[in-house]
Design an enzyme around this catalytic site. Sequence first.
Site, PDB file in Angstrom:
ATOM      1  N   ASP A  10      11.696  15.121 -10.126  1.00  9.94           N
ATOM      2  CA  ASP A  10      11.336  14.058 -11.089  1.00  9.94           C
ATOM      3  C   ASP A  10       9.854  13.707 -10.922  1.00  9.94           C
ATOM      4  OD1 ASP A  10      12.311  10.939  -9.419  1.00  9.94           O
ATOM      5  OD2 ASP A  10      11.678  12.868  -8.547  1.00  9.94           O
ATOM      6  N   ASP A  15       6.754  14.860  -5.759  1.00  7.75           N
ATOM      7  CA  ASP A  15       7.460  16.026  -6.318  1.00  7.75           C
ATOM      8  C   ASP A  15       6.444  17.119  -6.664  1.00  7.75           C
ATOM      9  OD1 ASP A  15       8.843  13.392  -7.320  1.00  7.75           O
ATOM     10  OD2 ASP A  15      10.428  14.902  -7.334  1.00  7.75           O
ATOM     11  N   ASN A  39      11.674   9.020 -11.318  1.00  8.17           N
ATOM     12  CA  ASN A  39      10.381   8.311 -11.218  1.00  8.17           C
ATOM     13  C   ASN A  39       9.900   7.838 -12.588  1.00  8.17           C
ATOM     14  OD1 ASN A  39       9.918   8.465  -8.413  1.00  8.17           O
ATOM     15  ND2 ASN A  39       9.292  10.597  -8.617  1.00  8.17           N
ATOM     16  N   THR A 124      14.662  16.858  -5.381  1.00  4.55           N
ATOM     17  CA  THR A 124      13.764  15.833  -4.841  1.00  4.55           C
ATOM     18  C   THR A 124      13.737  14.592  -5.730  1.00  4.55           C
ATOM     19  OG1 THR A 124      11.852  16.802  -5.983  1.00  4.55           O
ATOM     20  CG2 THR A 124      12.294  17.561  -3.732  1.00  4.55           C
ATOM     21  N   PHE A 165      15.592   5.325  -3.093  1.00  4.72           N
ATOM     22  CA  PHE A 165      15.522   5.413  -4.561  1.00  4.72           C
ATOM     23  C   PHE A 165      16.389   6.543  -5.132  1.00  4.72           C
ATOM     24  CE2 PHE A 165      13.708   4.749  -8.671  1.00  4.72           C
ATOM     25  CZ  PHE A 165      13.518   6.011  -9.225  1.00  4.72           C
ATOM     26  N   ASN A 166      16.218   7.778  -4.651  1.00  4.96           N
ATOM     27  CA  ASN A 166      16.903   8.922  -5.280  1.00  4.96           C
ATOM     28  C   ASN A 166      18.421   8.740  -5.271  1.00  4.96           C
ATOM     29  OD1 ASN A 166      14.529  10.247  -5.848  1.00  4.96           O
ATOM     30  ND2 ASN A 166      14.583  11.526  -4.010  1.00  4.96           N
ATOM     31  N   HIS A 238       7.297  12.206   0.884  1.00  5.67           N
ATOM     32  CA  HIS A 238       8.752  12.348   0.889  1.00  5.67           C
ATOM     33  C   HIS A 238       9.204  13.760   0.508  1.00  5.67           C
ATOM     34  CE1 HIS A 238       9.129   7.928   1.046  1.00  5.67           C
ATOM     35  NE2 HIS A 238       8.351   7.846  -0.002  1.00  5.67           N
ATOM     36  N   ASP A 239       8.968  14.154  -0.731  1.00  2.00           N
ATOM     37  CA  ASP A 239       9.565  15.374  -1.272  1.00  2.00           C
ATOM     38  C   ASP A 239       9.104  16.660  -0.597  1.00  2.00           C
ATOM     39  OD1 ASP A 239       9.531  13.935  -4.612  1.00  2.00           O
ATOM     40  OD2 ASP A 239      10.982  13.765  -2.985  1.00  2.00           O
TER      41      ASP A 239
END
Length: 315
Positions: A10, A15, A39, A124, A165-166, A238-239
């Site tokens: 996203d 990402d 996102n 992700t 979040f994800n 993160h991703d």
Amino acid sequence: MKKPIIMDCDPGHDDAIALLMALANERLEVRAVTTVGGNQTSAKTLINAMKVLSFAGIHHVPVAAGASKPLVRDLEIAPEVHGDSGLDGPELPEPAFSASPLSALELMEKVISESQVPITLVPTGPLTNIARLLIAAPHLKQKIERISLMGGSAVGGNWTPAAEFNIMVDPEAAEIVFESGIPITMCGLDVTHKAQIFNSEIEEIRQQGGKVAVMVAELLDFFAKFHQEMGFEGSPLHDPCAVAWLIKPELFISQNLHVDIETCGEYTDGATVVDIHGITGKEKQVDVVFDIDREGFIQLLKDSLQCYHQGEVRS
Ligand code: RIB
Ligand code: CA
């Protein structure tokens, strides 16, 4: 042999960096990119994914649009983190190619069923597309080697006090994925908050050469604003952790544990309930990642970006 993967994302700043790391590495073969609302809206994440690949000169990888909303809930987006476009910061030209005529679901089914070897899925963003694949084509589970995802946390959230979040955007989808029986690597906040990039390293990337490195530095300039306001010293990548774990697992420390997904908690909705002490006695279906060689991870990112500068990435 290269490990064939599908990136489900996203974009989203981190990402985009995860995509570039995966596409540059000789150990991975990105067979497809699918996008999902998260996102930003699904329309924006699709365009963003195509803009990133176009900017990097990559036109051979099909990109398909996925779910515009979670399985049962309304979509929550994160413009405060990623901006109105979902990829605020650098000026990116319009995509140089069109999206696949297939949907994300159709493209994932096609790539997995036609592959001679099992495929690794690398989600992700919210897990809506992956859940829809498992619902529509459960027979394909046997051709999915592993799911290396960014999401969840053993302790604490970033969207609510309990949820990341994800997972929070689509807990019902996450529940389907975590109960699928497919081996999962969970790069949650426990490790991604340690995978921070600092301003000095962003400058090193900006100076290392090549337009892709400069573009990534500009992405990180924007991404840093939100995280500095939140009190982070650096910006958590993160991703890219979900990709780096596939490339250099030795950079990480994980534990094989059972994980459940909370889908109806008043305060804990969307939490990944990590059975750290084995209390449930349930199958330990998840490799939960807890630690990282941060410097080695940043070097891997720099090396990945250098591949674009040296023309080593297949266009
Ligand atoms: O919680 C971090 C996750 O949410 C990352 O995947 C980021 O891109 C956002 O989607
Ligand atoms: Ca993401």
